[in-house]
Design a protein around this motif. Structure first.
Motif, short mmCIF file in Angstrom:
data_model
loop_
_atom_site.label_atom_id
_atom_site.label_comp_id
_atom_site.label_asym_id
_atom_site.label_seq_id
_atom_site.Cartn_x
_atom_site.Cartn_y
_atom_site.Cartn_z
N ALA A 45 42.41 45.01 42.47
CA ALA A 45 43.82 45.33 42.24
C ALA A 45 44.19 45.06 40.78
O ALA A 45 44.93 45.83 40.19
N THR A 48 43.00 38.83 36.56
CA THR A 48 43.93 37.71 36.49
C THR A 48 43.44 36.71 35.46
O THR A 48 42.26 36.67 35.13
N ALA A 79 42.09 39.90 41.24
CA ALA A 79 42.81 39.97 42.51
C ALA A 79 42.27 41.21 43.21
O ALA A 79 42.14 42.27 42.58
N ARG A 81 42.07 44.02 46.60
CA ARG A 81 42.94 44.69 47.56
C ARG A 81 42.54 44.28 48.98
O ARG A 81 41.36 44.14 49.29
N TYR A 82 43.53 44.12 49.82
CA TYR A 82 43.31 43.78 51.22
C TYR A 82 42.60 44.93 51.92
O TYR A 82 42.88 46.10 51.67
N ASP A 112 43.08 36.09 44.15
CA ASP A 112 44.14 36.52 45.04
C ASP A 112 43.69 37.75 45.83
O ASP A 112 42.80 38.48 45.39
N THR A 114 45.66 40.99 47.49
CA THR A 114 46.97 41.63 47.51
C THR A 114 47.05 42.67 48.62
O THR A 114 46.04 43.19 49.07
#
Length: 125
Positions: A45, A48, A79, A81-82, A112, A114
Motif C-alpha cells: 500500500a 513507511t 504497509a 494491503r489487506y 501496518d 491497511t
C-alpha cells in the motif's frame, strides 16, 4: 615517465593487473529506484518510515522514506494491503528489489496492514 626530481608519474595502465589487496568500491544502489519498485508491488500500500520515522535514505535536498541503505543490507518498511498473505508480499518485494540490491541482503518489515476497516464495513452492511 619521470617528472621533476626523479619522481615517477603514476598513471592508470590497463595492462597492469589490479592489486588484489585493494578492494573495488561497491556501487551504491539507487534508493529512489528501490522505493519505486517496492511501491509498484501489488500487495504494497505504501512505504513507511518505521515506528519513529527514522527509516530513510537521506540524499542532497531530499529523503526517501521507507528505504535505508547500509553496507551489507537494505532495510525496507512497508504497509501492506489487506487480503494477501504477508509472506507472498514479502517475496514479491524481495524479488523486485533483488536486481537493484547489488548483492545486499534485503530486510523487509511490515509496519501496518491497511484496508481492514473497509472490509469490515462492507461485510456489516
Amino acid at each position: 615517465m619521470t617528472t621533476g626530481r626523479g619522481r615517477t608519474d603514476l598513471r592508470f595502465d590497463p595492462a597492469v593487473p589490479a592489486n588484489p589487496r585493494i578492494t573495488q568500491p561497491r556501487t551504491t544502489p539507487d534508493a529512489r529506484r528501490i522505493a519505486e519498485m517496492v511501491a509498484s508491488c501489488p500487495g504494497v500500500a505504501a512505504l513507511t518510515g518505521g515506528p519513529f520515522g527514522t527509516v530513510a535514505t537521506y540524499l542532497p535536498g531530499e529523503s526517501v522514506s521507507g528505504v535505508c541503505l547500509r553496507d551489507e543490507e537494505i532495510e525496507i518498511h512497508v504497509a501492506v494491503r489487506y487480503g494477501r498473505p504477508i509472506p507472498e508480499v514479502a517475496a514479491e518485494v524481495r524479488e523486485a528489489v533483488a536486481l537493484l540490491a547489488d548483492g545486499r541482503r534485503v530486510n523487509l518489515t511490515v509496519d501496518d496492514v491497511t484496508g481492514i476497516e473497509e472490509k469490515r464495513k462492507a461485510r456489516s452492511s
